[in-house]
Design a protein around this motif. Structure first.
Motif, PDB file in Angstrom:
ATOM      1  N   LEU B  11       0.830  -1.197   0.000  1.00 42.99           N
ATOM      2  CA  LEU B  11       0.000   0.000   0.000  1.00 42.99           C
ATOM      3  C   LEU B  11       0.867   1.251   0.000  1.00 42.99           C
ATOM      4  O   LEU B  11       1.667   1.463   0.907  1.00 42.99           O
ATOM      5  CB  LEU B  11      -0.901  -0.027   1.232  1.00 42.99           C
ATOM      6  CG  LEU B  11      -1.887   1.115   1.433  1.00 42.99           C
ATOM      7  CD1 LEU B  11      -2.834   1.249   0.247  1.00 42.99           C
ATOM      8  CD2 LEU B  11      -2.685   0.890   2.714  1.00 42.99           C
ATOM      9  N   CYS B  13      -0.463   4.648  -0.800  1.00 42.55           N
ATOM     10  CA  CYS B  13      -1.203   5.798  -0.263  1.00 42.55           C
ATOM     11  C   CYS B  13      -2.686   5.585  -0.485  1.00 42.55           C
ATOM     12  O   CYS B  13      -3.099   4.663  -1.195  1.00 42.55           O
ATOM     13  CB  CYS B  13      -0.738   7.095  -0.934  1.00 42.55           C
ATOM     14  SG  CYS B  13      -1.013   7.125  -2.720  1.00 42.55           S
ATOM     15  N   ILE B  14      -3.471   6.439   0.165  1.00 36.86           N
ATOM     16  CA  ILE B  14      -4.914   6.505  -0.104  1.00 36.86           C
ATOM     17  C   ILE B  14      -5.130   7.802  -0.867  1.00 36.86           C
ATOM     18  O   ILE B  14      -4.682   8.869  -0.428  1.00 36.86           O
ATOM     19  CB  ILE B  14      -5.735   6.544   1.199  1.00 36.86           C
ATOM     20  CG1 ILE B  14      -5.361   5.367   2.095  1.00 36.86           C
ATOM     21  CG2 ILE B  14      -7.227   6.532   0.898  1.00 36.86           C
ATOM     22  CD1 ILE B  14      -5.618   4.014   1.499  1.00 36.86           C
ATOM     23  N   THR B  35      -5.409   1.036  -8.598  1.00 37.43           N
ATOM     24  CA  THR B  35      -6.176   1.514  -7.452  1.00 37.43           C
ATOM     25  C   THR B  35      -7.311   0.568  -7.103  1.00 37.43           C
ATOM     26  O   THR B  35      -7.842  -0.149  -7.960  1.00 37.43           O
ATOM     27  CB  THR B  35      -6.789   2.910  -7.717  1.00 37.43           C
ATOM     28  OG1 THR B  35      -7.773   2.784  -8.760  1.00 37.43           O
ATOM     29  CG2 THR B  35      -5.729   3.900  -8.125  1.00 37.43           C
ATOM     30  N   PHE B  41     -12.761   7.358  -2.257  1.00 35.55           N
ATOM     31  CA  PHE B  41     -11.305   7.231  -2.123  1.00 35.55           C
ATOM     32  C   PHE B  41     -10.836   5.932  -2.780  1.00 35.55           C
ATOM     33  O   PHE B  41     -11.645   5.079  -3.121  1.00 35.55           O
ATOM     34  CB  PHE B  41     -10.903   7.214  -0.643  1.00 35.55           C
ATOM     35  CG  PHE B  41     -11.309   8.438   0.119  1.00 35.55           C
ATOM     36  CD1 PHE B  41     -11.647   8.355   1.461  1.00 35.55           C
ATOM     37  CD2 PHE B  41     -11.346   9.673  -0.495  1.00 35.55           C
ATOM     38  CE1 PHE B  41     -12.020   9.492   2.174  1.00 35.55           C
ATOM     39  CE2 PHE B  41     -11.722  10.815   0.207  1.00 35.55           C
ATOM     40  CZ  PHE B  41     -12.069  10.718   1.552  1.00 35.55           C
ATOM     41  N   CYS B  42      -9.537   5.808  -2.890  1.00 39.14           N
ATOM     42  CA  CYS B  42      -9.017   4.536  -3.387  1.00 39.14           C
ATOM     43  C   CYS B  42      -7.656   4.262  -2.763  1.00 39.14           C
ATOM     44  O   CYS B  42      -6.915   5.179  -2.428  1.00 39.14           O
ATOM     45  CB  CYS B  42      -8.900   4.549  -4.921  1.00 39.14           C
ATOM     46  SG  CYS B  42      -7.795   5.817  -5.563  1.00 39.14           S
ATOM     47  N   ALA B  43      -7.365   2.969  -2.635  1.00 37.98           N
ATOM     48  CA  ALA B  43      -6.046   2.559  -2.142  1.00 37.98           C
ATOM     49  C   ALA B  43      -5.156   2.334  -3.357  1.00 37.98           C
ATOM     50  O   ALA B  43      -5.562   1.686  -4.324  1.00 37.98           O
ATOM     51  CB  ALA B  43      -6.171   1.275  -1.328  1.00 37.98           C
ATOM     52  N   LEU B 107     -11.164   0.726   4.872  1.00 37.28           N
ATOM     53  CA  LEU B 107     -11.572   2.024   4.328  1.00 37.28           C
ATOM     54  C   LEU B 107     -12.982   2.367   4.792  1.00 37.28           C
ATOM     55  O   LEU B 107     -13.281   3.506   5.146  1.00 37.28           O
ATOM     56  CB  LEU B 107     -11.519   2.013   2.796  1.00 37.28           C
ATOM     57  CG  LEU B 107     -10.131   2.014   2.161  1.00 37.28           C
ATOM     58  CD1 LEU B 107     -10.239   1.893   0.638  1.00 37.28           C
ATOM     59  CD2 LEU B 107      -9.361   3.271   2.527  1.00 37.28           C
ATOM     60  N   TYR B 111     -13.642   5.523   7.290  1.00 39.56           N
ATOM     61  CA  TYR B 111     -13.949   6.483   6.243  1.00 39.56           C
ATOM     62  C   TYR B 111     -14.004   7.932   6.734  1.00 39.56           C
ATOM     63  O   TYR B 111     -13.412   8.827   6.148  1.00 39.56           O
ATOM     64  CB  TYR B 111     -15.254   6.117   5.539  1.00 39.56           C
ATOM     65  CG  TYR B 111     -15.413   6.786   4.200  1.00 39.56           C
ATOM     66  CD1 TYR B 111     -16.210   7.913   4.037  1.00 39.56           C
ATOM     67  CD2 TYR B 111     -14.720   6.300   3.083  1.00 39.56           C
ATOM     68  CE1 TYR B 111     -16.325   8.530   2.809  1.00 39.56           C
ATOM     69  CE2 TYR B 111     -14.839   6.908   1.854  1.00 39.56           C
ATOM     70  CZ  TYR B 111     -15.641   8.022   1.719  1.00 39.56           C
ATOM     71  OH  TYR B 111     -15.739   8.634   0.497  1.00 39.56           O
ATOM     72  N   LEU B 114     -10.638   9.273   7.589  1.00 38.10           N
ATOM     73  CA  LEU B 114      -9.836   9.521   6.384  1.00 38.10           C
ATOM     74  C   LEU B 114     -10.312  10.784   5.677  1.00 38.10           C
ATOM     75  O   LEU B 114      -9.510  11.578   5.183  1.00 38.10           O
ATOM     76  CB  LEU B 114      -9.908   8.315   5.444  1.00 38.10           C
ATOM     77  CG  LEU B 114      -9.300   7.026   6.000  1.00 38.10           C
ATOM     78  CD1 LEU B 114      -9.564   5.851   5.069  1.00 38.10           C
ATOM     79  CD2 LEU B 114      -7.814   7.182   6.230  1.00 38.10           C
TER      80      LEU B 114
END
Lengths: 374, 261
Positions: B11, B13-14, B35, B41-43, B107, B111, B114
């Motif tokens: 991983l 970043c997000i 991603t 959002f996405c990892a 996530l 959430y 984040l």
């Protein structure tokens, strides 16, 4: 001035960020590093970027204090007052703080309000007294703490016999303001009271009833990382190590709340690192103390000039209890259960599965072999 | 359906973006970076074995760090706002979950947190500011300008060896105290000057970069790129002082400002 990210010039800056910082995931979904054998010297050490404990001196202690100041600064900007309370005078100064064997002058802003005198450094109140508690006020010329010469200091004698000793930008102005307010409140006080010649030194405050200090010495302690306390990685901290008739106790030299303790009975072994792969600490060496209760083992690491002496003392304590010194003490590897001597486990890791102690795993990551970087 | 050897997700970043995209074979060891979205959002990940990257060779490890940062930079450029992770954050699968499920689950659970973090750093970057001094130069300046010390110094020089040694001890002690005070003054002065230009900052431990210099202050600052010009100008003014030097690095993704739980 332009900021740079030129890779050759900023590799240390990059490493400080990607090895120590970044988003923390509070869920049990990450592969942990502890299970994998990592051998060798940290790349950052090779880049000479690591904080080096054996350079400890004035500047390092100062660095920790300044960062502590900043942490306090960051929290809050205004000082809190009670309902209806008004500030009469605000003045920068310092007061003499003494606790156990630790004494210093702590600076901050003095606030004289209509009901109390307190000294605060942003969020933290480091001294407080209600005006009614003041029994006597006097000004004396005292030696300057560091430079040569004298300066005027204000002494307050309180109802409970305690003495507050302070220095401010204008000590006379502060005294006059206090006396004016006391008069307004209808209170009386003694002018230039006779102060005891020497303050009685209180016992070390962490001691419990019947507990006595057997010996003490300056010692660094490796504080485990704690996101709650704001320590992002294991950090070496300066302080004093005490052996009492009940415990081994360590206290940070500046932050009293930062401590480590273990009852004597929980100490299983003490091992000094003879010749570790850790080049940073080779000048002073490290004393690893293994403690355990109910099958849970913890490791406390110390470093300082006298680790060999401390090891002997702890070995003596363990022997008296019927244990054996660490090189004969058998322990099992926390990971694979293979039996090995404690000394062997701490110095070389487990021969069977490659487990190394948590202190090493951080220090020994990402091998660099031989030549320095660049 | 992963191959047995691909049960981990490295991983990086997000990112603030909800699409599933590929960023190309730009990951560590040439792996494809793509991603994994969840809502907005996405990892940003690549598939890897379920164990950390380690190596005995500095020349292997160094490029990994550079690649890690490069991927975060690419995502930053592409999505605008990213929460960067530290090196070697590898997500595993569990009993019955594959790693993608673990990521989505996390996530989902985190959430709001984040989202708050993304808001905090949106449009901003991290800059490093370090102030260093040459203690020899500073000590000389203090000795020349501080009357107590000048006097001690003169007295010391006029004494024979034994007595001079005692004076030297005292001189060093007094000088140490003065240097500490000077460092303190400079720290607070620089801190307040810099603070005016930034939105947030962190005081980091000082480092030993150079054997002749001492680092007084090591800051990570969060601010928009536009404001960084103002910060640069302030630092420019501060470099003039004799014996002082400044290192100004960045813009970095905001590693220092996404750490707390």
């Amino acid at each position: 001035m332009e900021p740079t990210r030129e890779p050759h010039a900023t590799l240390v800056d990059l490493l400080d960020r990607i090895l120590d910082k970044g988003l923390v995931i509070h869920a049990d979904i990450i592969i942990s590093v502890a299970g994998i054998p990592l051998i060798g010297v940290n790349l950052r050490a090779a880049l000479a970027g690591m904080e080096t404990m054996f350079e400890y001196g004035v500047m390092q202690a100062w660095d920790e204090r300044t960062r502590a100041w900043e942490r306090a600064h960051r929290r809050k900007k205004e000082v809190s007052l009670a309902q209806g309370e008004e500030i009469i005078l605000k003045m920068f100064g310092s007061h003499f703080y003494s606790k156990g064997i630790y004494t210093t002058w702590r600076s901050g802003f003095f606030y004289l309000t209509d009901r109390r005198l307190f000294c605060g450094d942003f969020d933290e109140i480091i001294l407080q007294t209600a005006l009614e508690e003041i029994r006597g006020i006097g000004i004396k010329e005292m030696d300057r703490p560091v430079a040569r010469g004298k300066r005027e200091e204000l002494f307050l004698l309180l109802e409970n016999g305690k003495i507050v000793r302070l220095h401010a930008q204008d000590v006379n102005q502060l005294r006059e303001a206090i006396e004016k307010r006391l008069t307004e409140m209808g209170l009386v006080w003694e002018e230039n009271p006779v102060l005891p010649a020497r303050e009685v030194r209180p016992q070390e405050l962490f001691l419990t009833d019947g507990e006595e200090v057997v010996c003490r010495g300056k010692m660094w302690y490796l504080m485990p990382a704690s996101s709650r306390r704001g320590w992002m990685s294991d950090t070496w901290m300066p302080g004093t190590l005490y052996l009492t008739n009940r415990r081994v106790y360590w206290q940070h030299s500046l932050e009293e709340g930062t401590t480590f303790a273990t009852p004597i009975n929980a100490i299983i072994a003490a091992v000094t690192e003879v010749e570790g792969p850790n080049v940073l600490l080779s000048k002073k060496g490290v004393l690893d103390v293994i403690c355990g209760t109910d099958g849970v083992r913890t490791l406390a690491s110390f470093s300082g000039e006298e680790i060999e002496a401390w090891k002997s003392i702890l070995d003596g304590i363990i022997a008296k209890r019927g244990g054996t010194p660490a090189d004969r003490e058998r322990e099992t590897c926390p990971q694979c259960g293979d039996a090995a001597s404690v000394q062997e486990l701490l110095e070389n890791g487990c021969a069977q599965c490659g487990w190394v102690s948590p202190r090493f795993k951080k220090q020994l990551a990402y091998v660099a072999v031989g030549k320095p970087f660049g | 359906m992963e191959a047995d050897g691909q049960k981990g997700r490295y991983l990086y970043c997000i990112a603030a973006g909800g699409e599933k995209v590929s960023l190309g074979p730009i990951g560590i060891e040439g792996n494809e970076v793509y991603t994994l979205p969840y809502q907005r959002f996405c990892a940003v990940v690549h598939n890897c074995r379920a164990q950390p990257y380690t190596s005995a060779d500095q020349e292997v490890v160094k490029p990994w760090f550079i690649v890690h940062q490069h991927v975060v930079d690419v995502a930053w450029e592409r999505f605008g706002t990213v929460l960067p992770l530290g090196f070697d954050t590898i997500i595993r699968g569990g009993e019955g979950h594959d790693p993608d499920e673990n990521i989505k689950g996390w996530l989902k659970g985190d959430y709001d947190n984040l989202r708050e973090k993304m808001e905090k750093i949106r449009g901003k970057a991290e800059y490093g500011v370090q102030i260093l001094w040459d203690p020899m130069i500073i000590a000389r300046k203090i000795t020349e300008t501080n009357p107590d010390i000048t006097k001690l110094d003169a007295e010391m020089k006029s004494k024979p060896r034994g007595a001079a040694y005692l004076y030297k001890q005292k001189l060093e002690k007094v000088l140490k105290g003065e240097m500490e005070r000077e460092a303190d003054r400079h720290f607070k002065d620089c801190y307040h000057r810099i603070k005016r230009h930034v939105d947030d900052l962190r005081v980091d431990k000082t480092k030993k970069l150079d054997k002749d210099k001492q680092m007084l202050m090591n800051l990570s600052c969060l601010l928009s790129r536009e404001k960084s010009t103002g910060l640069g100008e302030e630092l420019e003014e501060m470099t003039g002082r004799e014996g002082f030097s400044i290192r100004f690095t960045g813009p970095w993704p905001p590693y220092s400002f996404v750490t707390s739980g």
